[in-house]
Enzyme design. Structure first.
Site, PDB file in Angstrom:
ATOM      1  N   PRO A   9       0.781  -1.231   0.000  1.00  0.00           N
ATOM      2  CA  PRO A   9       0.000   0.000   0.000  1.00  0.00           C
ATOM      3  C   PRO A   9       0.823   1.297   0.000  1.00  0.00           C
ATOM      4  CG  PRO A   9      -0.107  -1.082   2.124  1.00  0.00           C
ATOM      5  CD  PRO A   9       0.530  -2.054   1.180  1.00  0.00           C
ATOM      6  N   ASN A  10       0.337   2.221  -0.796  1.00  0.00           N
ATOM      7  CA  ASN A  10       0.859   3.596  -0.895  1.00  0.00           C
ATOM      8  C   ASN A  10       2.169   3.709  -1.669  1.00  0.00           C
ATOM      9  OD1 ASN A  10      -1.271   4.943   0.605  1.00  0.00           O
ATOM     10  ND2 ASN A  10      -0.468   3.852   2.373  1.00  0.00           N
ATOM     11  N   ARG A  17       4.950  12.096  -3.356  1.00  0.00           N
ATOM     12  CA  ARG A  17       4.726  12.698  -2.035  1.00  0.00           C
ATOM     13  C   ARG A  17       5.874  12.301  -1.108  1.00  0.00           C
ATOM     14  NH1 ARG A  17      -1.093  11.819  -2.167  1.00  0.00           N
ATOM     15  NH2 ARG A  17      -1.633  12.704  -4.177  1.00  0.00           N
ATOM     16  N   TYR A  22      11.096   9.132   1.302  1.00  0.00           N
ATOM     17  CA  TYR A  22      11.197   8.039   0.332  1.00  0.00           C
ATOM     18  C   TYR A  22      11.910   8.397  -0.968  1.00  0.00           C
ATOM     19  CZ  TYR A  22       7.941   5.794   3.503  1.00  0.00           C
ATOM     20  OH  TYR A  22       7.368   5.251   4.623  1.00  0.00           O
ATOM     21  N   ASN A  73       8.010  -5.823  -0.996  1.00  0.00           N
ATOM     22  CA  ASN A  73       7.958  -4.668  -0.120  1.00  0.00           C
ATOM     23  C   ASN A  73       6.492  -4.571   0.294  1.00  0.00           C
ATOM     24  OD1 ASN A  73       7.910  -2.313   1.257  1.00  0.00           O
ATOM     25  ND2 ASN A  73       9.024  -1.102  -0.268  1.00  0.00           N
ATOM     26  N   HIS A  79       4.118  -4.670   9.034  1.00  0.00           N
ATOM     27  CA  HIS A  79       4.034  -4.517  10.478  1.00  0.00           C
ATOM     28  C   HIS A  79       2.685  -4.960  11.050  1.00  0.00           C
ATOM     29  CE1 HIS A  79       7.489  -2.190   9.337  1.00  0.00           C
ATOM     30  NE2 HIS A  79       6.737  -1.291   8.725  1.00  0.00           N
ATOM     31  N   GLU A  97      12.346 -10.048   1.818  1.00  0.00           N
ATOM     32  CA  GLU A  97      11.648  -8.837   2.292  1.00  0.00           C
ATOM     33  C   GLU A  97      12.514  -7.622   2.013  1.00  0.00           C
ATOM     34  OE1 GLU A  97      10.905  -8.849   6.531  1.00  0.00           O
ATOM     35  OE2 GLU A  97      10.302  -6.743   6.513  1.00  0.00           O
ATOM     36  N   HIS A  99      12.793  -3.088   1.961  1.00  0.00           N
ATOM     37  CA  HIS A  99      12.268  -1.764   2.289  1.00  0.00           C
ATOM     38  C   HIS A  99      13.192  -0.697   1.717  1.00  0.00           C
ATOM     39  CE1 HIS A  99       9.348  -3.530   4.916  1.00  0.00           C
ATOM     40  NE2 HIS A  99      10.307  -4.295   5.411  1.00  0.00           N
ATOM     41  N   SER A 101      13.351   2.488   3.068  1.00  0.00           N
ATOM     42  CA  SER A 101      13.925   3.159   4.232  1.00  0.00           C
ATOM     43  C   SER A 101      14.497   2.115   5.195  1.00  0.00           C
ATOM     44  CB  SER A 101      12.843   3.990   4.938  1.00  0.00           C
ATOM     45  OG  SER A 101      11.800   3.142   5.397  1.00  0.00           O
ATOM     46  N   ARG A 106      13.611   4.124  12.273  1.00  0.00           N
ATOM     47  CA  ARG A 106      12.373   4.903  12.278  1.00  0.00           C
ATOM     48  C   ARG A 106      11.539   4.595  13.537  1.00  0.00           C
ATOM     49  NH1 ARG A 106       9.566   4.664   6.607  1.00  0.00           N
ATOM     50  NH2 ARG A 106       8.543   6.495   7.524  1.00  0.00           N
TER      51      ARG A 106
HETATM   52  O1  CA2 Z   1      10.666   1.800   3.591  1.00  0.00           O
HETATM   53  C1  CA2 Z   1       9.820   1.105   3.045  1.00  0.00           C
HETATM   54  O2  CA2 Z   1       9.965   0.618   1.922  1.00  0.00           O
HETATM   55  C2  CA2 Z   1       8.479   0.857   3.743  1.00  0.00           C
HETATM   56  O3  CA2 Z   1       8.041  -0.461   3.415  1.00  0.00           O
HETATM   57  C3  CA2 Z   1       7.519   1.895   3.192  1.00  0.00           C
HETATM   58  C4  CA2 Z   1       6.152   1.851   3.856  1.00  0.00           C
HETATM   59  C5  CA2 Z   1       6.284   1.880   5.377  1.00  0.00           C
HETATM   60  O4  CA2 Z   1       5.001   1.702   5.966  1.00  0.00           O
HETATM   61  C6  CA2 Z   1       7.235   0.807   5.900  1.00  0.00           C
HETATM   62  O5  CA2 Z   1       7.355   0.935   7.294  1.00  0.00           O
HETATM   63  C7  CA2 Z   1       8.600   0.947   5.256  1.00  0.00           C
HETATM   64  C8  CA2 Z   1       5.305   3.051   3.406  1.00  0.00           C
HETATM   65  C9  CA2 Z   1       5.116   3.145   1.927  1.00  0.00           C
HETATM   66  C10 CA2 Z   1       4.379   4.423   1.653  1.00  0.00           C
HETATM   67  O6  CA2 Z   1       5.075   5.111   0.634  1.00  0.00           O
HETATM   68  C11 CA2 Z   1       4.779   6.414   0.450  1.00  0.00           C
HETATM   69  C12 CA2 Z   1       5.483   7.050  -0.565  1.00  0.00           C
HETATM   70  C13 CA2 Z   1       5.254   8.369  -0.807  1.00  0.00           C
HETATM   71  C14 CA2 Z   1       4.312   9.067  -0.059  1.00  0.00           C
HETATM   72  C15 CA2 Z   1       3.603   8.437   0.939  1.00  0.00           C
HETATM   73  C16 CA2 Z   1       3.830   7.094   1.193  1.00  0.00           C
END
Ligand code: CA2
Length: 143
Positions: A9-10, A17, A22, A73, A79, A97, A99, A101, A106
């Site tokens: 998701p996202n 954004r 990111y 990812n 989580h 797996e 990521h 970041s 974090r």
């Molecule tokens: O660091 C990563 O790849 C994460 O999987 C990214 C997830 C986060 O919930 C994980 O803890 C770490 C969030 C992805 C959302 O990506 C966005 C990108 C641009 C704007 C808003 C969200």
């Protein structure tokens, strides 16, 4: 050899954004980098994104006997999702797996991954390079 890249998701918002967290690279640009490298290495890749947990579960189940390795990812579902963990554990395909970041630098809630124990390994914190490193890892575990 066939590798399935799954994005949760996202991640469709990547590069559009929150560039401070990111980066500015879009998911389409990451996919293009992966396709180009995979082509060079003679590997077949499929690259998908969904915001739906159930779709990730379906894709993992359907990967049986089609893909050799899954790179995931799972984003926020990392989580929260026992369903994705059970799907990975049930499908029996080595899964990596990843990521963008460094989740350990974090918030505390990002330090726990439900899927890590059923994955072959984890790559976290290298931005878009996490995907390229995962491609290398996927190939090396099949050798
Ligand atoms: O660091 C990563 O790849 C994460 O999987 C990214 C997830 C986060 O919930 C994980 O803890 C770490 C969030 C992805 C959302 O990506 C966005 C990108 C641009 C704007 C808003 C969200």
């Amino acid at each position: 050899m066939k590798i399935l890249f799954l994005n949760g998701p996202n991640l469709n918002l990547l590069g559009l954004r929150e560039p401070a967290v990111y980066g500015r690279v879009t998911l389409a640009e990451i996919e293009a980098q992966i396709r180009s490298k995979a082509n060079e290495l003679g590997v077949n890749v499929d690259f998908r994104q969904t915001n739906a947990e159930s779709e990730l579960v379906d894709w993992i189940q359907q990967a049986r006997e089609v893909f050799d390795v899954i790179v995931i990812n799972a984003a926020a579902y990392t989580h929260t999702s026992v369903a994705i963990r059970d799907a990975i554990s049930g499908v029996g395909i080595p899964t990596i797996e990843i990521h963008l970041s460094n989740v350990y630098s974090r918030e505390e809630f990002r330090h726990h991954s439900w899927i890590a124990p059923v994955c072959k390994g984890q790559i976290t914190g290298f931005g878009a390079n996490s995907y390229l490193l995962a491609l290398q890892a996927a190939i090396s575990i099949q050798l």
